[in-house]
Design an enzyme around this catalytic site. Structure first.
Site, PDB file in Angstrom:
ATOM      1  N   PRO A   1       7.040   4.602  -1.048  1.00 31.32           N
ATOM      2  CA  PRO A   1       5.701   4.806  -1.654  1.00 31.32           C
ATOM      3  C   PRO A   1       5.278   6.324  -2.133  1.00 31.32           C
ATOM      4  CG  PRO A   1       5.845   3.605   0.577  1.00 31.32           C
ATOM      5  CD  PRO A   1       6.995   4.142   0.363  1.00 31.32           C
TER       6      PRO A   1
ATOM      7  N   GLU B   1      10.664   4.459   9.797  1.00 29.42           N
ATOM      8  CA  GLU B   1       9.551   5.107   9.207  1.00 29.42           C
ATOM      9  C   GLU B   1      10.059   5.976   8.061  1.00 29.42           C
ATOM     10  OE1 GLU B   1       7.694   3.344  11.240  1.00 29.42           O
ATOM     11  OE2 GLU B   1       6.509   5.036  10.135  1.00 29.42           O
TER      12      GLU B   1
ATOM     13  N   ARG C   1      17.039  -7.939 -16.945  1.00 30.16           N
ATOM     14  CA  ARG C   1      16.517  -8.804 -17.949  1.00 30.16           C
ATOM     15  C   ARG C   1      16.481  -7.780 -19.457  1.00 30.16           C
ATOM     16  NH1 ARG C   1      11.371  -8.648 -19.245  1.00 30.16           N
ATOM     17  NH2 ARG C   1      11.299 -10.885 -19.890  1.00 30.16           N
TER      18      ARG C   1
ATOM     19  N   ASP D   1       7.040  -9.344 -24.110  1.00 28.95           N
ATOM     20  CA  ASP D   1       6.324  -9.094 -22.850  1.00 28.95           C
ATOM     21  C   ASP D   1       5.374  -8.169 -22.737  1.00 28.95           C
ATOM     22  OD1 ASP D   1       8.369 -10.832 -21.703  1.00 28.95           O
ATOM     23  OD2 ASP D   1       9.521  -9.303 -21.079  1.00 28.95           O
TER      24      ASP D   1
HETATM   25  N1  LIG Z   1       5.547   0.409  -2.211  1.00 29.57           N
HETATM   26  C1  LIG Z   1       7.102   0.774  -2.143  1.00 29.57           C
HETATM   27  N2  LIG Z   1       7.692   0.933  -3.368  1.00 29.57           N
HETATM   28  O1  LIG Z   1       8.947   1.385  -3.281  1.00 29.57           O
HETATM   29  N3  LIG Z   1       9.208   1.132  -2.016  1.00 29.57           N
HETATM   30  C2  LIG Z   1       8.088   0.984  -1.465  1.00 29.57           C
HETATM   31  C3  LIG Z   1       8.016   0.784   0.012  1.00 29.57           C
HETATM   32  O2  LIG Z   1       6.813   0.374   0.452  1.00 29.57           O
HETATM   33  N4  LIG Z   1       8.984   1.022   0.837  1.00 29.57           N
HETATM   34  C4  LIG Z   1       9.078   0.680   2.393  1.00 29.57           C
HETATM   35  C5  LIG Z   1       9.786   1.729   2.794  1.00 29.57           C
HETATM   36  C6  LIG Z   1      10.737   2.551   2.202  1.00 29.57           C
HETATM   37  C7  LIG Z   1      11.433   3.576   2.728  1.00 29.57           C
HETATM   38  C8  LIG Z   1      11.538   3.645   4.195  1.00 29.57           C
HETATM   39 CL1  LIG Z   1      12.625   4.569   5.255  1.00 29.57          CL
HETATM   40  C9  LIG Z   1      10.790   2.544   4.899  1.00 29.57           C
HETATM   41  C10 LIG Z   1      10.013   1.523   4.416  1.00 29.57           C
END
Ligand SMILES: Nc1nonc1C(=O)NCc1ccc(Cl)cc1
Length: 246
Positions: free
Chosen positions: A89, A116, A154, A169
């Site tokens: 994220p 985490e 794709r 698209d």
């Molecule tokens: N939103 C998103 N976009 O790409 N990835 C996410 C996401 O939530 N990953 C979860 C996550 C990513 C890294 C670790 Cl260590 C633990 C959990």
């Protein structure tokens, strides 16, 4: 294109790429995927891949060395250079322009975290780009990796059949897609817009463009940069708005 996935659940992402257009891309050799599990490179009896965070706090953090060894193994498996993407994220937001750019690489390595987080030193040393698929928290990076795999697969030449690749698209030209209809013409849920049965392909294309412009204006005005629209597009959108106001 070759995609290597570093994950505690490597089969998860491979499964997501086993169906439909992406599965076919794999069968056609347009896309090859390989999974690497950090646990296979973890030391000690318990083969630990995570540890408690310095500074305290809840949850666990992924250790540097098992990830680093899995990445090294992935890189060594093919001489072509690879771009290493970390899904989280905290990354830059994935959009179709970014997908198109990624689709042009010969190799991608997708690093999927769990727990985490990943030790920041590994991220700084190994990650070329951190990407997010949206502002929400998943339980791991695997689903995000599967999204990247699907979107880039794709776009590989030959992945989509003629019928599909004719599809303009959403986001390809920065606009939302137009509505779609198929038989029957009359249904208790409504009728198909007459223009689509006119056989007048220029008019149909114009109507579809107008619908894309109108829907983008209504639903995602953030995507609509009216200044960048052609004169014809602006006229179509004007007529769309006027029709709504009537
Ligand atoms: N939103 C998103 N976009 O790409 N990835 C996410 C996401 O939530 N990953 C979860 C996550 C990513 C890294 C670790 Cl260590 C633990 C959990």
């Amino acid at each position: 294109m070759r995609i290597d996935v570093i994950s505690l659940f490597p089969e998860f992402v491979a499964q997501c790429a086993a169906f439909g257009v992406v599965g076919r891309a794999g069968e056609r050799g347009l896309l090859t995927m390989h999974g690497w599990n950090p646990r296979d490179y973890a030391e000690g009896n318990y083969r630990r891949v995570d540890e408690r965070p310095f500074g305290g706090g809840p949850g666990m953090v992924m250790l540097i060395d098992p990830l680093r060894a899995a990445i090294a193994a992935a890189r060594a498996a093919d001489p072509a250079p690879a771009r290493l993407i970390y899904l989280s994220p905290q990354g830059a937001r994935l959009d179709q322009a970014k997908v198109r750019e990624l689709a042009g690489h010969e190799r991608l390595i997708l690093l999927c975290g769990r727990y985490e987080g990943v030790d920041e030193r590994l991220i700084r040393a190994e990650v070329d780009e951190e990407l997010s698929i949206g502002d929400y928290v998943l339980s791991g990076g695997e689903l995000a990796a599967a999204v990247v795999v699907d979107a880039v697969a794709r776009l590989q030449d030959g992945a989509l059949g003629d019928a599909e690749s004719a599809v303009q698209d959403s986001f390809e030209d920065g606009l939302l897609d137009c509505p779609h209809y198929t038989r029957p013409v009359e249904h208790e849920l409504g009728s198909v817009p007459q223009v689509l049965m006119s056989g007048n392909h220029a008019r149909i294309a114009q109507w579809r463009r107008q619908q894309s412009l109108g829907r983008t204006w209504q639903r995602r005005p953030d995507l609509l940069n009216e200044a960048a629209l052609s004169k014809a597009d602006r006229k179509l959108l004007e007529a769309y708005r006027a029709e709504l106001a009537a």
